[in-house]
Design a protein around this motif. Structure first.
Motif, short mmCIF file in Angstrom:
data_model
loop_
_atom_site.label_atom_id
_atom_site.label_comp_id
_atom_site.label_asym_id
_atom_site.label_seq_id
_atom_site.Cartn_x
_atom_site.Cartn_y
_atom_site.Cartn_z
N PRO A 1 26.24 24.54 41.31
CA PRO A 1 27.00 24.35 42.54
C PRO A 1 27.42 25.66 43.21
CG PRO A 1 28.36 23.84 40.62
CD PRO A 1 26.97 24.06 40.11
N VAL A 2 27.33 26.79 42.50
CA VAL A 2 27.80 28.05 43.08
C VAL A 2 26.65 28.91 43.59
CG1 VAL A 2 29.10 30.18 42.63
CG2 VAL A 2 29.86 28.01 41.63
N ASN A 3 25.67 29.15 42.73
CA ASN A 3 24.60 30.07 43.12
C ASN A 3 23.32 29.37 43.53
OD1 ASN A 3 23.53 29.20 40.68
ND2 ASN A 3 24.18 31.03 39.57
N GLY A 4 23.23 28.05 43.42
CA GLY A 4 22.06 27.32 43.87
C GLY A 4 20.87 27.43 42.94
N GLN A 5 21.07 27.83 41.68
CA GLN A 5 19.96 27.93 40.73
C GLN A 5 19.57 26.53 40.26
OE1 GLN A 5 20.44 29.55 36.60
NE2 GLN A 5 19.18 31.24 37.44
N ILE A 6 18.27 26.25 40.28
CA ILE A 6 17.76 24.93 39.94
C ILE A 6 17.09 25.03 38.58
CG2 ILE A 6 16.16 23.08 40.59
CD1 ILE A 6 16.58 23.86 43.47
N THR A 7 17.51 24.17 37.66
CA THR A 7 16.92 24.10 36.32
C THR A 7 16.46 22.68 36.07
OG1 THR A 7 19.09 23.67 35.36
CG2 THR A 7 18.36 25.96 35.43
N THR A 8 15.58 22.54 35.07
CA THR A 8 15.01 21.23 34.76
C THR A 8 15.88 20.53 33.74
OG1 THR A 8 13.61 22.15 33.03
CG2 THR A 8 12.70 22.05 35.24
N THR A 9 15.93 19.23 33.84
CA THR A 9 16.64 18.39 32.87
C THR A 9 15.68 17.50 32.09
OG1 THR A 9 16.99 16.68 34.55
CG2 THR A 9 18.70 18.35 34.30
N ALA A 10 14.41 17.53 32.43
CA ALA A 10 13.39 16.75 31.73
C ALA A 10 12.06 17.46 31.93
CB ALA A 10 13.33 15.31 32.26
N VAL A 11 11.06 16.99 31.19
CA VAL A 11 9.73 17.59 31.28
C VAL A 11 9.06 17.17 32.58
CG1 VAL A 11 7.47 17.76 30.16
CG2 VAL A 11 9.54 17.61 28.77
N LEU A 12 8.53 18.12 33.28
CA LEU A 12 7.84 17.83 34.53
C LEU A 12 6.47 17.24 34.22
CD1 LEU A 12 8.72 20.98 36.69
CD2 LEU A 12 9.98 18.85 36.40
N ASP A 13 6.17 16.11 34.78
CA ASP A 13 4.91 15.41 34.48
C ASP A 13 4.20 15.15 35.80
OD1 ASP A 13 2.85 14.00 33.45
OD2 ASP A 13 4.02 12.26 32.85
N ARG A 14 3.02 15.75 35.93
CA ARG A 14 2.27 15.55 37.17
C ARG A 14 1.78 14.12 37.30
NH1 ARG A 14 -2.44 14.96 39.46
NH2 ARG A 14 -3.28 14.44 37.42
N GLU A 15 1.59 13.44 36.19
CA GLU A 15 1.08 12.08 36.23
C GLU A 15 2.21 11.05 36.49
OE1 GLU A 15 -1.65 14.72 34.88
OE2 GLU A 15 0.14 14.24 33.70
N SER A 16 3.40 11.46 36.77
CA SER A 16 4.50 10.53 37.04
C SER A 16 4.26 9.77 38.34
CB SER A 16 5.84 11.30 37.12
OG SER A 16 6.88 10.44 37.56
N ILE A 17 4.85 8.57 38.40
CA ILE A 17 4.71 7.75 39.61
C ILE A 17 5.47 8.35 40.79
CG2 ILE A 17 4.34 5.64 38.30
CD1 ILE A 17 7.27 4.93 38.80
N TYR A 18 6.38 9.28 40.52
CA TYR A 18 7.17 9.90 41.59
C TYR A 18 6.46 11.10 42.21
CZ TYR A 18 10.78 7.09 39.36
OH TYR A 18 11.50 6.06 38.83
N VAL A 19 5.29 11.43 41.67
CA VAL A 19 4.52 12.57 42.19
C VAL A 19 3.40 12.01 43.07
CG1 VAL A 19 3.11 14.57 41.63
CG2 VAL A 19 5.09 13.97 40.20
N GLN A 20 3.35 12.44 44.31
CA GLN A 20 2.32 12.02 45.25
C GLN A 20 1.50 13.23 45.66
OE1 GLN A 20 1.84 8.84 45.97
NE2 GLN A 20 3.68 8.17 44.83
N ASN A 21 0.19 13.15 45.39
CA ASN A 21 -0.72 14.26 45.74
C ASN A 21 -0.24 15.58 45.11
OD1 ASN A 21 -2.31 12.52 47.33
ND2 ASN A 21 -0.94 12.84 49.08
N ASN A 22 0.14 15.48 43.83
CA ASN A 22 0.58 16.64 43.04
C ASN A 22 1.91 17.21 43.53
OD1 ASN A 22 -1.88 16.42 41.67
ND2 ASN A 22 -2.88 17.87 43.05
#
Length: 850
Positions: free
Chosen positions: A492-513
């Motif tokens: 919330p202060v510096n805007g740094q984005i970190t992951t909370t789960a494994v990024l999966d390209r084959e997920s249904i939420y990924v469209q055209n990579n």
């Protein structure tokens, strides 16, 4: 005077022997050229008619006789009436008397209108030259005599004296055409009829009348002298060819009299009104009112009759006044980033007529707005200029604008106007700083990242900027707005984005990579503002998925035939971590390679076929090892369920039913068996219920008819009573409705038959076994008496009160069934004959050992 010729084409011109006194018009009307006093003796002159083409000429003498000046005219004057003799005679150049044609038309008789009489007034005497030898009768016909209007002219049948009976009105009838007749006493015509024309001489007895009492006209302001304004018209019922009907016009008055009392003049003959002076100004005088007079007798003020009307002349506006600003400088203010906002009102004055093109103002900017952020619209009602913002303004870039504006009319100024055609002013506009929304830079932000990034990894930093450089604000705060797969979090202060789960390209939420997440940046201004930014993560593929076989099931024949099974390898990964694929059969179990063989036909497809000549029909699981082209490679073993069946000559399965049965799983078979068992149980229960119902229906015999009687519905049999002490009952409730029927027709078995004990009985009176009376109460009372007199009787002889359905029942509980003897010693099978209402007792006491 009239001239009649057989040749209608002749052009006849009339002349007078005394042209200085009398003039004859082309239509034969004789006019007096001057005013003179007629003498008492008739005045004579000669009227000539000549044809200019043939040079022929005809003459006729005209005799003028003065009318009596008053009603008391002398007899001498009355005898001066002209005689008309059949045929008409005249003298020419002292020639002897000649007989003329009888169809010669005599001169018209002129009779003044509105004559005062006395009436009847003699006009002319008609005589025939044969009245000396014959007794004649005279008559006159035509309109005014024997035709409507009748009775105006009359004739003495003996003397032939023609007279008028009342005053004439030229405005109603200007002339009368009569015919005089002469007949003998037998009614025979002795002369041809003679035509008599009586002209009514006009007198000035009508005033001029204007067609409208109020005339409206317009004239533009600033018009030059001689400008036509309007025309007024009056009419006079008198003869328009005589002075009585000749009108003359003049202006009596003008209001107001500024700038000159004689701004207009009128043509005295035509009634045309024109301007004669300059100086018409609508802004000073908008309307003039003229009083117009029309006089007949050619305007003679002494003898002429006159009338008046009003002429209203409206001065119309021309653009002789430009718009003028009411101030040299106008001020306004506008919040930044606002559009379609009116920031200033420019007011002007214009002396021209409102809501006309000469008054309507047009505004334009001549400087101070090079980027076109403002426009000026005109308010149609107030004529004000509305300065409006059309493009957003940034306070951090521009804090003030100074505009130069000009105003002019829709139409150009009239010629000769010395004023400048437009007016100018300045507009000072102040921009107000407001709290603006933060904005992410860049937006959207693109990040390339391989899939499989572990949770807790730092992905990127996504920050925003606040455009408010001149406001006292703290740092921005960041939050997550949209994260469909919930993979990310932001500091919330510096805007740094970190992951909370494994990024999966084959997920249904990924469209055209591409994976999209939205974040929010908020400040603490008043009011607080926020802005959104989109993070777009382009996920690079890694070989984290092994290929699988598709389809999962196939069918083939049990003999070696060219009907191989086509299979396809499916891999969620993309190139280069997908095809071409390698297909092979595992080494174990050994029967797989012994019975089957696989051949790759393309990068993604292969064919599976039998290696042996015959394989028994059934279902076989064939494992296939598929390897992709990734680095490193990924492979998996997929099981293909192959159904081997008997085929006909065409290669189609002939034992489909058996195969389908064999192909059913254990779960499906169990489910089918359970359904069959449940169905059988339901059928069995239904059959038992039907049989039991039939048995009850056969054993059902009612104590009381009809079945719907309230006393037939006693449901409870197990309530305890008070024994013989409970004897205070209302037995009328048990009244049987069919007591009127004879006892002989009562069916057997509906009455209770008392049973005696088996042991020895004392000598007591035996109770009657005959059917009891119809009243159940009597039956119960008899049983009660028998029980009272028989101390050895079991408890079934006690008075038993059975309740019935319905509220308000007076029955109490059943008496206790205590007995010194066991119930098992008795035979209660007869209870089954008493119907369904005693079924409960029958089950309790007549059921035997069970």
């Amino acid at each position: 005077v009239r001239f009649r010729s057989c040749d209608d084409s002749k052009k006849i011109h009339f002349g007078s022997s005394e042209p200085e006194d009398f003039r004859v018009g082309e239509d034969g009307v004789v006019y007096a050229e001057r005013s003179f006093q007629l003498s008492a003796e008739p005045t004579e002159f000669v009227v000539s008619a000549h044809d200019k083409e043939t040079k022929e000429e005809w003459q006729m003498r005209v005799k003028l006789t003065p009318e009596p000046a008053f009603a008391g005219a002398t007899e001498k004057d009355q005898k001066k009436i002209e005689d008309l003799i059949f045929p008409w005679q005249h003298y020419k150049h002292s020639s002897p008397l000649k007989r003329q044609k009888r169809d010669w038309v005599i001169p018209p008789i002129n009779l003044p209108e509105n004559s005062r009489g006395p009436f009847p007034q003699e006009l002319v005497r008609i005589r025939s030259d044969r009245d000396k030898s014959l007794s004649l009768r005279y008559s006159v016909t035509g309109p005014g005599a024997d035709q409507p209007p009748t009775g105006i002219f009359i004739i003495n049948p003996i003397s032939g004296q023609l007279s008028v009976t009342k005053p004439l009105d030229r405005e109603q009838i200007a002339s009368f055409h009569l015919r005089a007749h002469a007949v003998d006493v037998n009614g025979n015509q002795v002369e041809n009829p003679i035509d008599i024309v009586i002209n009514v001489i006009d007198m000035n007895d009508n005033r001029p009348e204007f067609l409208h009492q109020v005339w409206n006209g317009t004239v533009p302001e600033g018009s030059k002298p001689g400008t036509y304004v309007m025309t007024v018209t009056a009419i006079d019922a008198d003869d328009p060819n005589a002075q009585n009907g000749m009108l003359r016009y003049r202006i009596l008055s003008q209001a107001p009299s500024s700038p000159s009392p004689n701004m207009f003049t009128i043509n005295n003959e035509t009634g045309d009104i024109i301007t004669v002076a300059a100086g018409l100004d609508r802004e000073k005088v908008q309307q003039y009112t003229l009083i117009i007079q029309a006089t007949d007798m050619e305007g003679n003020p002494t003898y002429g009759l006159s009338n008046t009307a009003t002429a209203v002349i409206t001065v119309t506006d021309v653009n002789d006044n430009p718009p003028e600003f009411t101030a040299m400088t106008f001020y306004g203010e506008v919040p930044e980033n606002r559009v379609d906002v009116i920031v200033a009102n420019l007011t002007v004055t214009d002396k021209d007529q409102p809501h006309t093109p000469a008054w309507n103002a047009l505004y334009r900017m001549t400087g101070g707005d090079p980027t076109g952020r403002f426009t000026i619209l005109t308010d149609p009602n107030s004529n004000d200029g509305l300065v409006t913002v059309v493009k957003p303004i940034d306070f951090e870039t521009n804090r003030m604008f100074v505009l130069t504006v000009a105003a002019e009319n829709q139409v150009p100024l009239a010629k000769g106007i010395q004023h400048p055609p437009q007016s100018t002013a300045t507009v000072s506009i102040t921009v107000i700083d407001v709290n603006e929304s933060p904005y992410f830079v860049p937006n959207p932000k693109h990040v390339r990242q391989e899939e499989g990034l572990l949770a807790g990894s730092v992905l990127t930093t996504f920050t925003a900027q606040d455009p408010d450089r001149y406001m006292q604000q703290t740092s921005l705060r960041y939050s997550k707005l949209s994260d469909p797969a919930n993979w990310l979090k932001i500091d919330p202060v510096n805007g740094q984005i970190t992951t909370t789960a494994v990024l999966d390209r084959e997920s249904i939420y990924v469209q055209n990579n591409m994976y999209n997440a939205t974040f929010l940046a908020s400040d603490n201004g008043i009011p607080p503002m926020s802005g959104t930014g989109t993070l777009q993560i382009y996920l690079l593929d890694i070989n984290d998925n092994a290929p699988q076989v598709n389809p999962k099931e196939a069918t083939t024949c049990e003999t070696l035939q060219p009907n191989a099974i086509n299979i396809t390898a499916v891999d969620p990964d993309i190139d280069p971590n997908a095809g071409p694929f390698a297909f092979e059969l595992p080494d174990t179990p050994a029967s797989i390679k012994r019975n089957w063989t696989i051949v790759r036909i393309s990068g993604d497809h292969a064919q599976l076929s039998l290696r042996i000549r015959f394989l028994e029909a059934g279902i076989y699981d064939v494992p296939i090892v598929i390897t992709d082209s990734g680095n490193p490679h990924a492979s998996s073993t997929s099981v293909l369920k192959v159904k081997v069946c008997q085929c006909d000559i065409n290669g189609d399965c002939t034992d489909v039913d058996r195969m389908v049965g064999a192909g059913l799983g254990t779960g499906a078979i169990i489910a089918i068996l359970l359904c069959i068992i449940i169905l059988l149980i339901l059928v069995l229960m239904f059959v038992v219920w039907m049989k039991r119902r039939d048995k009850e229906r056969q054993a059902k015999q009612l104590l009381i008819d009809p079945e719907d009687d309230v006393r037939d519905n006693i449901l409870k049999y197990d309530e305890e009573g008070g024994g013989e002490e409970d004897q205070d009952y209302d037995l009328s409730q048990l009244q049987q409705p069919d007591t009127v029927e004879p006892d002989a027709i009562k069916p057997v078995g509906i009455r209770r038959l008392d049973e005696r004990p088996i042991h020895a009985e004392p000598q007591y009176p035996v109770r009657s076994a005959a059917p009891h009376p119809g009243d159940i109460g009597d039956f119960i009372n008899e049983g009660l008496k028998a029980a009272d007199n028989d101390p050895t009787a079991p408890p079934y002889d006690s008075l038993l009160v059975f309740d019935y359905e319905g509220s308000g029942s007076t029955a109490g509980s059943l008496s206790s069934l205590n007995s010194s003897s066991s119930g098992g010693e008795q035979d209660y099978d007869y209870l089954n004959d008493w119907g369904p209402r005693f079924k409960k007792l029958a089950d309790m006491y007549g059921g035997g050992d069970d």
